[in-house]
Design an enzyme around this catalytic site. Structure first.
Site, PDB file in Angstrom:
ATOM      1  N   LYS A 161       0.870  -1.176   0.000  1.00  0.00           N
ATOM      2  CA  LYS A 161       0.000   0.000   0.000  1.00  0.00           C
ATOM      3  C   LYS A 161       0.906   1.224   0.000  1.00  0.00           C
ATOM      4  O   LYS A 161       1.910   1.245   0.710  1.00  0.00           O
ATOM      5  CB  LYS A 161      -0.883   0.011   1.249  1.00  0.00           C
ATOM      6  CG  LYS A 161      -1.499   1.357   1.582  1.00  0.00           C
ATOM      7  CD  LYS A 161      -2.025   1.403   3.017  1.00  0.00           C
ATOM      8  CE  LYS A 161      -2.303   2.844   3.438  1.00  0.00           C
ATOM      9  NZ  LYS A 161      -2.846   2.948   4.789  1.00  0.00           N
ATOM     10  N   TRP A 196      -9.333  -0.402   1.333  1.00  0.00           N
ATOM     11  CA  TRP A 196     -10.455   0.138   2.115  1.00  0.00           C
ATOM     12  C   TRP A 196     -10.014   1.242   3.072  1.00  0.00           C
ATOM     13  O   TRP A 196     -10.605   1.433   4.127  1.00  0.00           O
ATOM     14  CB  TRP A 196     -11.176  -0.974   2.883  1.00  0.00           C
ATOM     15  CG  TRP A 196     -11.578  -2.118   2.017  1.00  0.00           C
ATOM     16  CD1 TRP A 196     -12.614  -2.143   1.115  1.00  0.00           C
ATOM     17  CD2 TRP A 196     -10.942  -3.403   1.927  1.00  0.00           C
ATOM     18  NE1 TRP A 196     -12.655  -3.361   0.481  1.00  0.00           N
ATOM     19  CE2 TRP A 196     -11.643  -4.158   0.959  1.00  0.00           C
ATOM     20  CE3 TRP A 196      -9.865  -3.981   2.583  1.00  0.00           C
ATOM     21  CZ2 TRP A 196     -11.299  -5.453   0.626  1.00  0.00           C
ATOM     22  CZ3 TRP A 196      -9.519  -5.278   2.249  1.00  0.00           C
ATOM     23  CH2 TRP A 196     -10.222  -5.997   1.288  1.00  0.00           C
ATOM     24  N   HIS A 197      -8.994   1.991   2.687  1.00  0.00           N
ATOM     25  CA  HIS A 197      -8.519   3.093   3.524  1.00  0.00           C
ATOM     26  C   HIS A 197      -8.872   4.445   2.904  1.00  0.00           C
ATOM     27  O   HIS A 197      -8.136   5.410   3.048  1.00  0.00           O
ATOM     28  CB  HIS A 197      -7.004   2.988   3.727  1.00  0.00           C
ATOM     29  CG  HIS A 197      -6.597   1.785   4.512  1.00  0.00           C
ATOM     30  ND1 HIS A 197      -5.270   1.412   4.650  1.00  0.00           N
ATOM     31  CD2 HIS A 197      -7.319   0.873   5.198  1.00  0.00           C
ATOM     32  CE1 HIS A 197      -5.209   0.306   5.388  1.00  0.00           C
ATOM     33  NE2 HIS A 197      -6.435  -0.031   5.723  1.00  0.00           N
ATOM     34  N   TYR A 198     -10.008   4.511   2.202  1.00  0.00           N
ATOM     35  CA  TYR A 198     -10.381   5.764   1.560  1.00  0.00           C
ATOM     36  C   TYR A 198     -10.727   6.825   2.613  1.00  0.00           C
ATOM     37  O   TYR A 198     -11.138   6.530   3.733  1.00  0.00           O
ATOM     38  CB  TYR A 198     -11.536   5.564   0.574  1.00  0.00           C
ATOM     39  CG  TYR A 198     -12.711   4.774   1.097  1.00  0.00           C
ATOM     40  CD1 TYR A 198     -13.685   5.381   1.869  1.00  0.00           C
ATOM     41  CD2 TYR A 198     -12.863   3.422   0.798  1.00  0.00           C
ATOM     42  CE1 TYR A 198     -14.776   4.672   2.337  1.00  0.00           C
ATOM     43  CE2 TYR A 198     -13.937   2.705   1.258  1.00  0.00           C
ATOM     44  CZ  TYR A 198     -14.895   3.327   2.038  1.00  0.00           C
ATOM     45  OH  TYR A 198     -15.969   2.610   2.515  1.00  0.00           O
TER      46      TYR A 198
END
Length: 572
Positions: A410, A510-512
């Site tokens: 990431k 899913w770290h928006y």
């Protein structure tokens, strides 16, 4: 909205599920203040109304309840109704569930990447991979948070929901591989964000049971808090008080599972507020639905403009993730993220193993894409030939569980940003979201460096016993290109590069975040600029994703701001 037979049956089922969960879960039975919204009166009155009982909403509400009366409106259900459903071994299945009662609501960004938003008490902490790691000291300082209070708030969270992971064979091998290829120093087990390789915390206990932000409601004063489930807020209500030129939030309209409308108002006396904690998708969406956003965009949807605020929904960002699956000739443990390599280049390397994908994984993935594509209008790229090819690959890699592990990277930040727009005026519908993955070339450079680190780890001596000697890394890269994990075009038959690999195989972790940025939509006390009695406290206010994984900091922020608000309430 009237009552229909299908709504009545659905609400009855919801009530039965909830009652079953309360009778079989000791933790849920302690929460007498958690009820179905169908039991709510038509009109309610509280000091604070928290919209969203998620990762930040639960610790925030628990803290506020120590000095005021608090109402929490959560659009989803309870994680306590079926603890097995959110057990470690069911991580993939829970996240991929698209049934009406699921905790996960899938959506596809306009970038063609499948994503998900939580709809459950506890929010994303009910669905995520469980990794717990604090923000860096620089992040805390730049955010303007009091370091001492932030430290106390992290510890408050950690007492309830965080554990040291067991570190079995696969996780240990990846840790040793990271050290072998130079991701140094080794920082051992720590919650702190430090360059090098470390073992982070986890919200899974030794038995694989998930602990979530909903557990932080144990801190709440039960006399001062009410939590309603399946309570979908339709809009925030505003008025103009005499002598004030700015709109003031004074209540909300929400509907229950039967479609019955309720109204909740702020008590007239005291420093009372409505607080949006609906997440990076829900908070900007609900501001727009309530009349705060770009006037031109709101008018196009027939929404009365309360405040022209073009920054609402802007600067949406999602940290791109790229994955390499590593089949193993040896059995591996079932594990989610425990080891992390924080590299100097700006990428974070994480790993999981033995995940319960199952032989029907490809079919499940296809159904998700088709389901969301039908809602978004985007075409699905799945053909019968593709489905069979993917099914064959998955059968090769899996039995009951993945026979191997995954290593992901990431990128920090990211620098690339996009925006969010309404499609409909129904708050249950997904808005249109664009993240513009790799629009900034620096993001792509960091991805390439991260993939190079993963390749080095796979080729390391530490991981040698967990890989097939006749299966080179290039073959693993080619394998990932055959699996349609997103709706982006693939470049299988052209001269290939890691740059193209990053672009073609990008996924979400899913770290928006973003959409209600500090300094643009909210001030540094998280009050919505230009409005009275309204705040946003969640990840939508973040410019960058904190640390390697944001959930620790989102939970901390809920506690932190709860303390700040209560202290100011009683300080005059």
């Amino acid at each position: 909205m009237g009552w229909t037979l299908d709504k009545f049956i659905w609400a009855l089922l919801v009530e039965c599920i909830l009652l079953s969960g309360l009778s079989h879960s000791g933790k849920a039975s302690k929460y007498a203040f958690v009820r179905e919204a169908t039991s709510a009166p038509p009109f309610l009155s509280y000091d604070y109304i928290v919209i969203g009982g998620g990762t930040s909403g639960c610790p925030l509400a628990a803290t506020l309840s120590q000095g005021a009366r608090v109402l929490v409106l959560e659009r989803g259900g309870s994680p306590y109704t079926n603890p097995e459903r959110i057990h470690l071994k069911n991580f993939v299945n829970s996240l991929a569930d698209i049934s009406p009662s699921s905790f996960s609501q899938p959506f596809i960004s306009t970038d063609g990447v499948l994503n998900a938003r939580a709809r459950v008490l506890g929010g994303g902490s009910v669905l995520n991979a469980g990794f717990y790691s604090r923000a860096s000291s620089d992040y805390i300082r730049i955010s303007g948070w009091n370091e001492s209070l932030a430290e106390e708030s992290y510890k408050w969270v950690e007492k309830k929901v965080v554990f040291e992971p067991p570190m079995l064979q696969w996780q240990s091998a990846v840790r040793d591989g990271l050290l072998e290829v130079g991701v140094l120093p080794y920082n051992e087990f720590t919650y702190d964000h430090l360059n090098g390789t470390k073992i982070g915390g986890t919200i899974f206990d030794k038995k694989g049971n998930r602990h979530t932000a909903a557990d932080l409601l144990e801190y709440a004063d039960p006399k001062n808090i009410s939590v309603y489930l399946h309570a979908t807020v339709q809009k925030i209500l505003f008025r103009y008080n005499t002598g004030k030129r700015r709109p003031e939030a004074y209540g909300v309209i929400f509907i229950d599972a039967m479609g019955v409308m309720h109204r909740a108002y702020l008590n007239r006396k005291g420093k009372n507020e409505i607080i949006l904690s609906a997440g990076a998708i829900g908070s900007p969406q609900l501001l727009m639905l309530s009349g705060i956003g770009s006037a031109k965009h709101l008018q196009a949807h027939g929404i009365t403009v309360v405040l022209d605020r073009p920054w609402v929904g802007q600067d949406m960002a999602d940290n791109p993730m790229n994955v390499l699956v590593v089949p193993s000739p040896l059995p591996v443990e079932v594990s989610l993220v425990q080891t992390v390599g924080i590299t100097k280049s700006g990428s974070f390397i994480e790993t999981g193993s033995g995940l319960s994908l199952g032989p029907s994984w490809s079919e499940r993935l296809q159904k998700i894409f088709e389901f969301v594509s039908n809602q978004s209008g985007q075409p699905s790229t799945f053909s019968s030939e593709n489905t069979q090819r993917v099914a064959d690959l998955v059968r090769f890699l899996t039995g009951p569980t993945l026979k191997g592990g995954i290593i992901i990277e990431k990128i920090t930040g990211p620098r690339s940003t996009g925006h969010l727009e309404l499609i409909t005026t129904n708050p249950s519908d997904n808005p249109s979201v664009t993240f513009n993955y790799f629009k900034d070339p620096e993001d792509l450079r960091i991805c390439v460096e991260g993939m190079k680190t993963i390749i080095d780890v796979v080729n390391s001596k530490a991981l040698s016993k967990f890989r097939y000697p006749n299966l080179p890394v290039q073959a693993l890269l080619n394998l990932m290109l055959l699996i349609p994990m997103n709706l982006r075009p693939k470049h299988v038959n052209t001269a290939y590069s890691l740059q193209q690999y990053c672009i073609d195989t990008v996924l979400t972790i899913w770290h928006y975040h973003g959409g209600c940025l500090t300094g643009k939509v909210v001030d540094h006390d998280y009050k919505v600029i230009g409005v009275e009695a309204l705040r946003v406290i969640d990840g939508s206010t973040f410019y960058r994703s904190p640390g390697t994984n944001p959930q620790a900091t989102v939970m901390m922020l809920g506690r932190y701001m709860g303390e700040q608000i209560i202290n100011k309430r009683f300080s005059g």
